[in-house]
Design a protein around this motif. Sequence first.
Motif, PDB file in Angstrom:
ATOM      1  N   GLY A 107      -5.906   4.981  15.822  1.00 44.68           N
ATOM      2  CA  GLY A 107      -6.933   5.374  15.041  1.00 44.68           C
ATOM      3  C   GLY A 107      -6.883   5.356  13.616  1.00 44.68           C
ATOM      4  O   GLY A 107      -7.589   5.234  12.786  1.00 44.68           O
ATOM      5  N   THR A 108      -5.518   5.717  13.079  1.00 51.19           N
ATOM      6  CA  THR A 108      -5.084   5.592  11.582  1.00 51.19           C
ATOM      7  C   THR A 108      -5.397   4.323  11.113  1.00 51.19           C
ATOM      8  O   THR A 108      -5.804   4.199  10.075  1.00 51.19           O
ATOM      9  N   VAL A 109      -4.918   3.224  12.030  1.00 52.36           N
ATOM     10  CA  VAL A 109      -5.050   1.980  11.416  1.00 52.36           C
ATOM     11  C   VAL A 109      -6.578   1.544  11.359  1.00 52.36           C
ATOM     12  O   VAL A 109      -7.155   0.826  10.419  1.00 52.36           O
ATOM     13  N   ASN A 110      -7.354   1.847  12.385  1.00 53.52           N
ATOM     14  CA  ASN A 110      -8.770   1.438  12.384  1.00 53.52           C
ATOM     15  C   ASN A 110      -9.512   2.114  11.110  1.00 53.52           C
ATOM     16  O   ASN A 110     -10.224   1.500  10.272  1.00 53.52           O
ATOM     17  N   THR A 111      -9.189   3.521  10.732  1.00 60.36           N
ATOM     18  CA  THR A 111      -9.842   4.368   9.572  1.00 60.36           C
ATOM     19  C   THR A 111      -9.338   3.740   8.495  1.00 60.36           C
ATOM     20  O   THR A 111      -9.932   3.585   7.298  1.00 60.36           O
ATOM     21  N   THR A 112      -8.084   3.294   8.288  1.00 57.32           N
ATOM     22  CA  THR A 112      -7.525   2.928   7.041  1.00 57.32           C
ATOM     23  C   THR A 112      -8.296   0.915   6.899  1.00 57.32           C
ATOM     24  O   THR A 112      -8.650   0.996   5.671  1.00 57.32           O
ATOM     25  N   ILE A 113      -8.488   0.508   7.948  1.00 57.39           N
ATOM     26  CA  ILE A 113      -9.104  -0.857   7.985  1.00 57.39           C
ATOM     27  C   ILE A 113     -10.522  -0.510   7.204  1.00 57.39           C
ATOM     28  O   ILE A 113     -10.900  -1.335   6.323  1.00 57.39           O
ATOM     29  N   SER A 114     -11.119   0.476   7.783  1.00 58.41           N
ATOM     30  CA  SER A 114     -12.622   0.755   7.367  1.00 58.41           C
ATOM     31  C   SER A 114     -12.947   1.311   5.853  1.00 58.41           C
ATOM     32  O   SER A 114     -13.412   0.827   5.334  1.00 58.41           O
ATOM     33  N   ALA A 115     -11.651   2.171   5.602  1.00 57.78           N
ATOM     34  CA  ALA A 115     -11.461   2.488   4.131  1.00 57.78           C
ATOM     35  C   ALA A 115     -11.391   1.351   3.047  1.00 57.78           C
ATOM     36  O   ALA A 115     -12.143   1.385   2.215  1.00 57.78           O
ATOM     37  N   LEU A 116     -10.425   0.607   3.613  1.00 58.26           N
ATOM     38  CA  LEU A 116     -10.227  -0.697   2.798  1.00 58.26           C
ATOM     39  C   LEU A 116     -11.611  -1.627   2.558  1.00 58.26           C
ATOM     40  O   LEU A 116     -11.665  -2.276   1.533  1.00 58.26           O
ATOM     41  N   LYS A 117     -11.970  -1.613   3.901  1.00 60.33           N
ATOM     42  CA  LYS A 117     -13.530  -2.653   3.550  1.00 60.33           C
ATOM     43  C   LYS A 117     -14.383  -2.083   2.777  1.00 60.33           C
ATOM     44  O   LYS A 117     -15.295  -2.627   2.084  1.00 60.33           O
ATOM     45  N   HIS A 118     -14.467  -0.679   2.850  1.00 61.01           N
ATOM     46  CA  HIS A 118     -15.518   0.226   1.912  1.00 61.01           C
ATOM     47  C   HIS A 118     -15.068   0.163   0.426  1.00 61.01           C
ATOM     48  O   HIS A 118     -15.972  -0.175  -0.291  1.00 61.01           O
ATOM     49  N   ILE A 119     -13.902   0.379   0.076  1.00 61.92           N
ATOM     50  CA  ILE A 119     -13.287   0.353  -1.331  1.00 61.92           C
ATOM     51  C   ILE A 119     -12.010  -0.564  -1.166  1.00 61.92           C
ATOM     52  O   ILE A 119     -10.973   0.065  -0.499  1.00 61.92           O
ATOM     53  N   PRO A 120     -12.029  -1.736  -1.339  1.00 57.62           N
ATOM     54  CA  PRO A 120     -10.997  -2.620  -1.376  1.00 57.62           C
ATOM     55  C   PRO A 120      -9.537  -2.120  -2.265  1.00 57.62           C
ATOM     56  O   PRO A 120      -9.831  -1.515  -3.126  1.00 57.62           O
ATOM     57  N   PHE A 121      -8.632  -2.375  -1.775  1.00 59.54           N
ATOM     58  CA  PHE A 121      -7.313  -1.961  -2.327  1.00 59.54           C
ATOM     59  C   PHE A 121      -7.203  -2.244  -3.917  1.00 59.54           C
ATOM     60  O   PHE A 121      -6.764  -1.647  -4.855  1.00 59.54           O
ATOM     61  N   HIS A 122      -7.637  -3.628  -4.268  1.00 59.44           N
ATOM     62  CA  HIS A 122      -7.630  -4.102  -5.612  1.00 59.44           C
ATOM     63  C   HIS A 122      -8.456  -2.900  -6.603  1.00 59.44           C
ATOM     64  O   HIS A 122      -8.066  -2.778  -7.690  1.00 59.44           O
ATOM     65  N   GLU A 123      -9.619  -2.502  -5.801  1.00 60.83           N
ATOM     66  CA  GLU A 123     -10.475  -1.639  -6.705  1.00 60.83           C
ATOM     67  C   GLU A 123      -9.535  -0.136  -6.970  1.00 60.83           C
ATOM     68  O   GLU A 123      -9.777   0.360  -7.967  1.00 60.83           O
ATOM     69  N   ARG A 124      -8.903   0.262  -5.834  1.00 56.80           N
ATOM     70  CA  ARG A 124      -8.450   1.456  -5.686  1.00 56.80           C
ATOM     71  C   ARG A 124      -7.212   1.290  -6.917  1.00 56.80           C
ATOM     72  O   ARG A 124      -6.942   2.182  -7.693  1.00 56.80           O
ATOM     73  N   TYR A 125      -6.556   0.268  -7.037  1.00 56.77           N
ATOM     74  CA  TYR A 125      -5.403  -0.123  -7.834  1.00 56.77           C
ATOM     75  C   TYR A 125      -5.965  -0.164  -9.253  1.00 56.77           C
ATOM     76  O   TYR A 125      -5.494   0.738 -10.094  1.00 56.77           O
ATOM     77  N   GLU A 126      -6.956  -0.826  -9.588  1.00 54.18           N
ATOM     78  CA  GLU A 126      -7.732  -0.656 -10.830  1.00 54.18           C
ATOM     79  C   GLU A 126      -8.261   0.428 -11.284  1.00 54.18           C
ATOM     80  O   GLU A 126      -8.012   0.851 -12.376  1.00 54.18           O
ATOM     81  N   HIS A 127      -8.759   1.329 -10.555  1.00 54.30           N
ATOM     82  CA  HIS A 127      -9.295   2.575 -10.765  1.00 54.30           C
ATOM     83  C   HIS A 127      -8.010   3.581 -11.275  1.00 54.30           C
ATOM     84  O   HIS A 127      -8.477   4.520 -12.099  1.00 54.30           O
ATOM     85  N   ASP A 128      -6.786   3.439 -10.692  1.00 52.84           N
ATOM     86  CA  ASP A 128      -5.669   4.153 -11.186  1.00 52.84           C
ATOM     87  C   ASP A 128      -5.158   3.856 -12.411  1.00 52.84           C
ATOM     88  O   ASP A 128      -4.146   4.544 -12.969  1.00 52.84           O
ATOM     89  N   GLU A 129      -5.365   2.620 -13.019  1.00 55.48           N
ATOM     90  CA  GLU A 129      -4.754   2.249 -14.158  1.00 55.48           C
ATOM     91  C   GLU A 129      -5.300   2.890 -15.283  1.00 55.48           C
ATOM     92  O   GLU A 129      -6.248   3.428 -15.742  1.00 55.48           O
TER      93      GLU A 129
END
Length: 160
Positions: A138-160
């Motif tokens: 469930g955790t993996v599936n939820t994480t995949i969904s979250a990363l499809k919604h907001i990709p990792f690179h966008e999350r990274y850039e948002h924190d800069e």
Amino acid sequence: MTDFENYINSNVAFTDKRLFDLFLLINEQADVIYKKLGIDFPVSCSPTVLSLSVKENSTVTDIAKALGLSHQLIAQRLKSLLKLKLIEKQPSNQDKRKILYRLSQKGLEQALKLDKYCEGAEKAFIDLLKEVGVDLQGTVNTTISALKHIPFHERYEHDE
């Protein structure tokens, strides 16, 4: 364990590495069971074999879409399965450019052994996840969904 190994293993920035380590460990340990059950193909080819056991006469594209994997990766796995004589290929009657794949008789026998493995593996994973106290699937599936919604690179850039 060295200080560096402890650093890598405890630093959240290396989550991808730790997930890959888990993947490798599960595959290595599943391979032991495959050998005991007489399964003659690599653990990594299992989803491809399962896909062909459900829908015979599939193209590379059909299998790739069904599994959510790249065309190139599926083509490599099919090549391995062809060498092991677990699958057969033939041109489509409707479109000679398309190549259709299906399990051979040997592949059908191997698919039955894979079904037996899956039954036992499901029980073993349920026990493992109870022991660990995490719904990993469930955790993996939820994480995949979250990363499809907001990709990792966008999350990274948002924190800069």
